[in-house]
Design a protein around this motif. Structure first.
Motif, PDB file in Angstrom:
ATOM      1  N   PHE A 153       0.815  -1.211   0.000  1.00 50.76           N
ATOM      2  CA  PHE A 153       0.000   0.000   0.000  1.00 50.76           C
ATOM      3  C   PHE A 153       0.853   1.267   0.000  1.00 50.76           C
ATOM      4  N   SER A 158       0.180   3.387  -6.526  1.00 50.58           N
ATOM      5  CA  SER A 158      -0.330   4.701  -6.918  1.00 50.58           C
ATOM      6  C   SER A 158      -1.796   4.837  -6.508  1.00 50.58           C
ATOM      7  N   ASP A 159      -2.328   6.037  -6.672  1.00 47.94           N
ATOM      8  CA  ASP A 159      -3.737   6.261  -6.326  1.00 47.94           C
ATOM      9  C   ASP A 159      -4.660   5.408  -7.193  1.00 47.94           C
ATOM     10  N   GLY A 160      -4.331   5.273  -8.467  1.00 45.94           N
ATOM     11  CA  GLY A 160      -5.143   4.438  -9.350  1.00 45.94           C
ATOM     12  C   GLY A 160      -5.100   2.977  -8.940  1.00 45.94           C
ATOM     13  N   MET A 187      -4.494   1.866  -5.905  1.00 46.10           N
ATOM     14  CA  MET A 187      -5.239   1.736  -4.648  1.00 46.10           C
ATOM     15  C   MET A 187      -6.735   1.674  -4.920  1.00 46.10           C
ATOM     16  N   SER A 188      -7.194   2.454  -5.877  1.00 47.16           N
ATOM     17  CA  SER A 188      -8.618   2.420  -6.237  1.00 47.16           C
ATOM     18  C   SER A 188      -9.012   1.034  -6.746  1.00 47.16           C
ATOM     19  N   TYR A 204      -7.529  -1.817  -5.948  1.00 49.59           N
ATOM     20  CA  TYR A 204      -7.534  -2.697  -4.783  1.00 49.59           C
ATOM     21  C   TYR A 204      -8.833  -2.574  -3.999  1.00 49.59           C
TER      22      TYR A 204
END
Length: 84
Positions: free
Chosen positions: A17, A21-23, A25-26, A28
């Protein structure tokens, strides 16, 4: 028990984590929510079937430990723990 059980999760998921990246994480989060919903739906389907519910209420306290032990042994064997 909770701390001992969760230690491996912390050791694995914190680095994942921290580097995603933010993408990523989205993705996941969405996959986790979808699969959690699938598990809940499957559990409801199985638990509302009379035959399954009766079998689980009668044998669940024996089957669950056996299944968990079998999964643990499979992980150990596949991981090569017993090879010298």
């Amino acid at each position: 028990m909770t701390f001992a059980n969760g230690g491996d999760n912390i050791g694995v998921y914190v680095p994942v984590f921290a580097t995603v990246s933010d993408g990523g994480m989205s993705v996941y989060v969405v996959v986790f929510l979808i699969l959690a919903a699938v598990w809940c739906f499957a559990g409801r389907i199985f638990a509302t079937r009379a035959v399954v519910a009766k079998a689980l209420s009668r044998w669940g306290h024996i089957l669950l430990p056996l299944v968990l032990i079998a999964i643990g042994l499979l992980i150990l064997i596949e991981g090569g723990v017993f090879r010298l």
